[in-house]
Design a protein around this motif. Structure first.
Motif, PDB file in Angstrom:
ATOM      1  N   ASP A  99     -64.331  15.803 -18.108  1.00  0.00           N
ATOM      2  CA  ASP A  99     -64.363  14.795 -19.146  1.00  0.00           C
ATOM      3  C   ASP A  99     -65.808  14.583 -19.576  1.00  0.00           C
ATOM      4  O   ASP A  99     -66.659  14.235 -18.750  1.00  0.00           O
ATOM      5  CB  ASP A  99     -63.770  13.497 -18.582  1.00  0.00           C
ATOM      6  CG  ASP A  99     -63.743  12.378 -19.601  1.00  0.00           C
ATOM      7  OD1 ASP A  99     -64.208  12.588 -20.735  1.00  0.00           O
ATOM      8  OD2 ASP A  99     -63.258  11.285 -19.256  1.00  0.00           O
ATOM      9  N   GLU A 102     -67.197  11.352 -18.434  1.00  0.00           N
ATOM     10  CA  GLU A 102     -67.495  11.325 -16.995  1.00  0.00           C
ATOM     11  C   GLU A 102     -68.769  12.091 -16.701  1.00  0.00           C
ATOM     12  O   GLU A 102     -69.565  11.694 -15.839  1.00  0.00           O
ATOM     13  CB  GLU A 102     -66.327  11.921 -16.215  1.00  0.00           C
ATOM     14  CG  GLU A 102     -66.512  11.827 -14.700  1.00  0.00           C
ATOM     15  CD  GLU A 102     -65.381  12.477 -13.926  1.00  0.00           C
ATOM     16  OE1 GLU A 102     -65.380  12.338 -12.685  1.00  0.00           O
ATOM     17  OE2 GLU A 102     -64.519  13.133 -14.545  1.00  0.00           O
ATOM     18  N   GLU A 103     -68.973  13.189 -17.430  1.00  0.00           N
ATOM     19  CA  GLU A 103     -70.206  13.975 -17.248  1.00  0.00           C
ATOM     20  C   GLU A 103     -71.428  13.117 -17.539  1.00  0.00           C
ATOM     21  O   GLU A 103     -72.409  13.117 -16.785  1.00  0.00           O
ATOM     22  CB  GLU A 103     -70.184  15.188 -18.178  1.00  0.00           C
ATOM     23  CG  GLU A 103     -71.381  16.096 -18.044  1.00  0.00           C
ATOM     24  CD  GLU A 103     -71.087  17.333 -17.223  1.00  0.00           C
ATOM     25  OE1 GLU A 103     -71.958  17.728 -16.436  1.00  0.00           O
ATOM     26  OE2 GLU A 103     -69.997  17.916 -17.376  1.00  0.00           O
ATOM     27  N   GLN A 105     -71.616   9.845 -17.514  1.00  0.00           N
ATOM     28  CA  GLN A 105     -71.713   8.776 -16.512  1.00  0.00           C
ATOM     29  C   GLN A 105     -72.329   9.294 -15.213  1.00  0.00           C
ATOM     30  O   GLN A 105     -73.208   8.653 -14.628  1.00  0.00           O
ATOM     31  CB  GLN A 105     -70.335   8.186 -16.236  1.00  0.00           C
ATOM     32  CG  GLN A 105     -70.361   7.060 -15.191  1.00  0.00           C
ATOM     33  CD  GLN A 105     -68.975   6.522 -14.899  1.00  0.00           C
ATOM     34  OE1 GLN A 105     -67.997   6.870 -15.556  1.00  0.00           O
ATOM     35  NE2 GLN A 105     -68.876   5.670 -13.897  1.00  0.00           N
ATOM     36  N   LEU A 106     -71.885  10.465 -14.769  1.00  0.00           N
ATOM     37  CA  LEU A 106     -72.432  11.032 -13.541  1.00  0.00           C
ATOM     38  C   LEU A 106     -73.908  11.372 -13.706  1.00  0.00           C
ATOM     39  O   LEU A 106     -74.722  11.113 -12.820  1.00  0.00           O
ATOM     40  CB  LEU A 106     -71.654  12.288 -13.151  1.00  0.00           C
ATOM     41  CG  LEU A 106     -70.349  12.084 -12.393  1.00  0.00           C
ATOM     42  CD1 LEU A 106     -69.657  13.424 -12.194  1.00  0.00           C
ATOM     43  CD2 LEU A 106     -70.603  11.424 -11.051  1.00  0.00           C
TER      44      LEU A 106
END
Length: 296
Positions: A99, A102-103, A105-106
């Motif tokens: 996602d 998500e990438e 966010q990480l």
């Protein structure tokens, strides 16, 4: 084994992501590691968690060593035809595409600048630093993975640590210039046109090589409003950008799918306003740059 692998999956994924810098590749690495673990005879393994970490790290190391052949992929042009759209086409069965949210966010949690500096390290340095400094894996265990002595691994980790942390630059204006570059990045991410304009000198010039847009030839843009509008067009890239030292001077670097893609070098007037922005995306030019963290 299946129960232990699922129990350790968050940590194993964290290890793989920090080594590779790409969520899609990290998930691929876990798939490969699981296939290896499922086939292995672990009857005499006392520490399954440590053993699984070693398996994941070895898979990631192999991926790093073969990565150079893919470094010259063009930038994603926003049409879905670039590497961001194709990077997940080789994900293993059962591994959904990563996602993008998500990438981001990480990457934000780990630190954009850290991931960018890690990408500039060699595979052995990167593995040594991530495993020892971030996950407390003993030097002896890492030495076995790399077929080196523990003393050699200690040196690799130390060299990587210096690059990650950076060293104080001799430029006395570095703190002020870092504040300006921080403000430039914040304005670009937030789409704050007026804030961006306030950072630019009236005679500012932006130069971009042919790989940035891409265009047949390098381009030059002059004037505050024109440069600011160009920066606003790069809002998506700014989400994956961090402040780093570029050849000892404060600048910006953007990584996509774990690879260094774009670097911005700045020049400043005596009053601290930005007079020049050099945007670099050609692989050969990127390879000549020395990227490091900014020391406290």
């Amino acid at each position: 084994m299946a129960q232990r692998f699922e129990q350790d999956r968050p940590r194993l994924r964290a290890v793989a992501y920090r080594i590779l810098g790409s969520l899609a590749e990290a998930d691929d690495a876990l798939q490969d590691a699981w296939l290896r673990a499922d086939r292995a005879d672990t009857f005499e393994v006392d520490n399954l968690s440590g053993w699984l970490t070693t398996v994941v790290a070895r898979v990631c190391l192999n991926m790093l060593r073969t990565r150079d052949t893919r470094r010259e992929e063009p930038l994603d042009d926003g049409t879905g035809r670039g590497p961001a759209a194709t990077a997940h086409s080789v994900t293993g069965v059962g591994a959904p595409p990563a996602d993008p949210a998500e990438e981001v966010q990480l990457a934000d949690e780990v630190g954009f600048a850290l991931l960018i500096v890690l990408d500039s390290l060699g595979p052995a340095e990167r593995l040594a630093f991530v495993l020892h400094d971030m996950f407390d894996v003993p030097f002896g265990d890492i030495a076995a993975m790399l077929d080196k002595t523990p003393a050699a691994i200690r040196q690799l980790a130390s060299r990587a640590r210096r690059r990650v942390r950076g060293v104080p630059a001799p430029d006395a204006d570095l703190p002020r210039r870092r504040r300006a570059v921080d403000a430039y990045l914040a304005a670009t991410r937030g789409g704050d046109f007026d804030a961006l304009v306030s950072l630019l000198h009236p005679d500012v010039v932006l130069r971009a090589d042919a790989a940035v847009v891409p265009t047949p030839e390098p381009i030059a843009v002059t004037g505050v409003e024109q440069v600011a509008r160009g920066a606003m067009a790069s809002m998506a890239r700014a989400r994956l950008t961090g402040v780093v030292l570029v050849d000892g001077r404060v600048g910006l670097a953007m990584a996509e799918n774990g690879r260094l893609r774009v670097v911005l070098r700045f020049t400043f007037a005596d009053d601290g306003l930005i007079t020049g922005i050099d945007v670099i995306a050609e692989p050969d030019r990127l390879g000549e740059l020395r990227i490091s963290g900014i020391g406290a």
